[in-house]
Motif scaffolding. Sequence first.
Motif, PDB file in Angstrom:
ATOM      1  N   LEU A   1       0.822  -1.205   0.000  1.00  0.00           N
ATOM      2  CA  LEU A   1       0.000   0.000   0.000  1.00  0.00           C
ATOM      3  C   LEU A   1       0.862   1.263   0.000  1.00  0.00           C
ATOM      4  N   LYS A   2       2.031   1.193   0.636  1.00  0.00           N
ATOM      5  CA  LYS A   2       2.959   2.332   0.600  1.00  0.00           C
ATOM      6  C   LYS A   2       3.425   2.570  -0.834  1.00  0.00           C
ATOM      7  N   THR A   3       3.724   1.510  -1.549  1.00  0.00           N
ATOM      8  CA  THR A   3       4.124   1.634  -2.953  1.00  0.00           C
ATOM      9  C   THR A   3       2.994   2.218  -3.789  1.00  0.00           C
ATOM     10  N   GLU A   4       1.776   1.731  -3.531  1.00  0.00           N
ATOM     11  CA  GLU A   4       0.609   2.243  -4.244  1.00  0.00           C
ATOM     12  C   GLU A   4       0.378   3.720  -3.927  1.00  0.00           C
ATOM     13  N   MET A   5       0.607   4.088  -2.690  1.00  0.00           N
ATOM     14  CA  MET A   5       0.449   5.479  -2.287  1.00  0.00           C
ATOM     15  C   MET A   5       1.429   6.375  -3.044  1.00  0.00           C
ATOM     16  N   ASP A   6       2.678   5.930  -3.179  1.00  0.00           N
ATOM     17  CA  ASP A   6       3.682   6.703  -3.909  1.00  0.00           C
ATOM     18  C   ASP A   6       3.303   6.851  -5.385  1.00  0.00           C
ATOM     19  N   LYS A   7       2.782   5.779  -5.976  1.00  0.00           N
ATOM     20  CA  LYS A   7       2.357   5.841  -7.382  1.00  0.00           C
ATOM     21  C   LYS A   7       1.229   6.849  -7.567  1.00  0.00           C
ATOM     22  N   ARG A   8       0.300   6.831  -6.652  1.00  0.00           N
ATOM     23  CA  ARG A   8      -0.830   7.746  -6.747  1.00  0.00           C
ATOM     24  C   ARG A   8      -0.392   9.196  -6.550  1.00  0.00           C
ATOM     25  N   ALA A   9       0.547   9.400  -5.637  1.00  0.00           N
ATOM     26  CA  ALA A   9       1.062  10.753  -5.418  1.00  0.00           C
ATOM     27  C   ALA A   9       1.736  11.281  -6.683  1.00  0.00           C
ATOM     28  N   ASP A  10       2.489  10.422  -7.356  1.00  0.00           N
ATOM     29  CA  ASP A  10       3.145  10.814  -8.610  1.00  0.00           C
ATOM     30  C   ASP A  10       2.104  11.154  -9.677  1.00  0.00           C
ATOM     31  N   LEU A  11       1.019  10.394  -9.706  1.00  0.00           N
ATOM     32  CA  LEU A  11      -0.026  10.625 -10.702  1.00  0.00           C
ATOM     33  C   LEU A  11      -0.721  11.971 -10.470  1.00  0.00           C
ATOM     34  N   LEU A  12      -0.977  12.290  -9.213  1.00  0.00           N
ATOM     35  CA  LEU A  12      -1.568  13.590  -8.909  1.00  0.00           C
ATOM     36  C   LEU A  12      -0.642  14.718  -9.345  1.00  0.00           C
ATOM     37  N   ASP A  13       0.648  14.500  -9.162  1.00  0.00           N
ATOM     38  CA  ASP A  13       1.621  15.516  -9.551  1.00  0.00           C
ATOM     39  C   ASP A  13       1.651  15.700 -11.065  1.00  0.00           C
ATOM     40  N   VAL A  14       1.587  14.598 -11.803  1.00  0.00           N
ATOM     41  CA  VAL A  14       1.612  14.654 -13.265  1.00  0.00           C
ATOM     42  C   VAL A  14       0.431  15.451 -13.799  1.00  0.00           C
ATOM     43  N   PHE A  15      -0.753  15.207 -13.222  1.00  0.00           N
ATOM     44  CA  PHE A  15      -1.959  15.881 -13.714  1.00  0.00           C
ATOM     45  C   PHE A  15      -2.261  17.178 -12.940  1.00  0.00           C
ATOM     46  N   ALA A  16      -1.400  17.510 -11.998  1.00  0.00           N
ATOM     47  CA  ALA A  16      -1.527  18.750 -11.229  1.00  0.00           C
ATOM     48  C   ALA A  16      -2.903  18.900 -10.589  1.00  0.00           C
ATOM     49  N   VAL A  17      -3.349  17.833  -9.897  1.00  0.00           N
ATOM     50  CA  VAL A  17      -4.617  17.866  -9.179  1.00  0.00           C
ATOM     51  C   VAL A  17      -4.363  17.517  -7.716  1.00  0.00           C
ATOM     52  N   ALA A  18      -5.344  17.840  -6.859  1.00  0.00           N
ATOM     53  CA  ALA A  18      -5.159  17.660  -5.416  1.00  0.00           C
ATOM     54  C   ALA A  18      -5.772  16.379  -4.870  1.00  0.00           C
ATOM     55  N   HIS A  19      -6.637  15.707  -5.664  1.00  0.00           N
ATOM     56  CA  HIS A  19      -7.345  14.517  -5.169  1.00  0.00           C
ATOM     57  C   HIS A  19      -7.569  13.562  -6.331  1.00  0.00           C
ATOM     58  N   ILE A  20      -7.597  12.269  -6.039  1.00  0.00           N
ATOM     59  CA  ILE A  20      -7.766  11.299  -7.127  1.00  0.00           C
ATOM     60  C   ILE A  20      -9.103  11.450  -7.836  1.00  0.00           C
ATOM     61  N   ASP A  21     -10.097  12.012  -7.140  1.00  0.00           N
ATOM     62  CA  ASP A  21     -11.391  12.236  -7.787  1.00  0.00           C
ATOM     63  C   ASP A  21     -11.311  13.291  -8.896  1.00  0.00           C
ATOM     64  N   ASP A  22     -10.220  14.062  -8.895  1.00  0.00           N
ATOM     65  CA  ASP A  22     -10.051  15.111  -9.909  1.00  0.00           C
ATOM     66  C   ASP A  22      -9.272  14.626 -11.131  1.00  0.00           C
ATOM     67  N   LEU A  23      -8.830  13.384 -11.116  1.00  0.00           N
ATOM     68  CA  LEU A  23      -8.107  12.832 -12.254  1.00  0.00           C
ATOM     69  C   LEU A  23      -9.028  12.688 -13.460  1.00  0.00           C
ATOM     70  N   PRO A  24      -8.484  12.685 -14.672  1.00  0.00           N
ATOM     71  CA  PRO A  24      -9.319  12.439 -15.863  1.00  0.00           C
ATOM     72  C   PRO A  24     -10.058  11.112 -15.730  1.00  0.00           C
ATOM     73  N   LYS A  25     -11.235  11.035 -16.342  1.00  0.00           N
ATOM     74  CA  LYS A  25     -12.073   9.840 -16.196  1.00  0.00           C
ATOM     75  C   LYS A  25     -11.357   8.561 -16.597  1.00  0.00           C
ATOM     76  N   ASP A  26     -10.518   8.633 -17.638  1.00  0.00           N
ATOM     77  CA  ASP A  26      -9.834   7.429 -18.094  1.00  0.00           C
ATOM     78  C   ASP A  26      -8.673   7.033 -17.185  1.00  0.00           C
ATOM     79  N   ARG A  27      -8.376   7.873 -16.179  1.00  0.00           N
ATOM     80  CA  ARG A  27      -7.294   7.547 -15.241  1.00  0.00           C
ATOM     81  C   ARG A  27      -7.808   7.411 -13.811  1.00  0.00           C
TER      82      ARG A  27
END
Length: 382
Positions: free
Chosen positions: A213-239
């Motif tokens: 889960l720590k690894t998954e958390m790091d991946k998700r944090a990187d994804l938020l950074d890539v898309f410049a959003v603050a929450h996973i609910d703000d990610l594009p629908k396909d992501r």
Amino acid sequence: MNKLKRIIHEYHLKQKLKYAFHSAELYKVRSLSNGKLAKSFPKIHEIKIEDGFTRYTFTLLNGMNPSEVKKKEFVFRQVFGNNIEIRGSLKKYVLHVYNAEMKKQYKYNVTDALVAIRNHSLPVLCGINRHGHLFSYDMVTVPHLLIGGRTGSGKSTQLRQLLTTLILSKRPEELELYLGDCKKAEFHLFRNVEHVKANVVQETHIQQMLVHLKTEMDKRADLLDVFAVAHIDDLPKDRRLPYIVLCIDEFVMLRKNKLIMDSLLELTALGRALGIFVILSMQRPVASVLDTTARSNLSVAMGFRVRDAIESKVLCTPGAEKITVQGRFYMDTNGEMTELQSPLLTLEEAKKLLEPFKIMPSNTKPVNDFTENDDSIFGRLE
């Protein structure tokens, strides 16, 4: 009730409250100019008669000890009856005097549950209040939950219905559950449920689960950074990513494992924006395990019957040591206290509800039940 009768009625209610103050010795004595002594009572701001209860709002005078209010609660019960609730701190207090007792049992009803949680992204079904209304909240908004209660208090039944309700409300692609059962007795029910990605009992496997889960958390944090959003609910629908709920029963048994405890602290501190949420439960709340930092990360606490006032204080649910009804609990939500009766979901009823979500691979080995001989608890999933 006409205006005059209401005024007279409120006057009598006010005198009754003053009598309670006097009996509880909640007053200050002052000398008058004529040499006589007078008593000053807490200031009564409002007496409001609602449907099913009467609400009194009062403040203590400067210099009065707030702890005396809780200490003298028994006096208020002697004056107003047992169906009361006192909330407040420091100076301002609200006394609720209810017309009727809370139900001592509430049977879980799927239809009612799904209606109560219909507007929540990640629902937590809590129980019914004094007025028979089902109470629930959204874990996405109020993250992370701590449950405490001794054997027979209803804590385990509450965990069962919480997880079952989550499974009923979300599709497997919307929710992933990671379960750690330190007592090896609570989560057998959820084996082979499609939402459940791990269901483990050994400390080593729980540690592996948290590393994952720590690894998954790091991946998700990187994804938020890539898309410049603050929450996973703000990610594009396909992501979009599924919510993750980690639930560990009797986690106090892991307190000597620093890696596990540090991982739990990090998950509760950073998990909300990443869509990772934590439910922890324990029979005996221990201050050395739940330090100030750890407790502040857990927005909600459900305090079922505990051994003493010290344990209820650790949970931040004062009065939980006085509970006598099975399934009754106090819930603290960021400092706001609520008394509720948890839904009773029996083991057999839960099995029936979960049956449509069960899967079994062709080799008949459970996909989320891991044994000591497994090299990796996640290898089978991959």
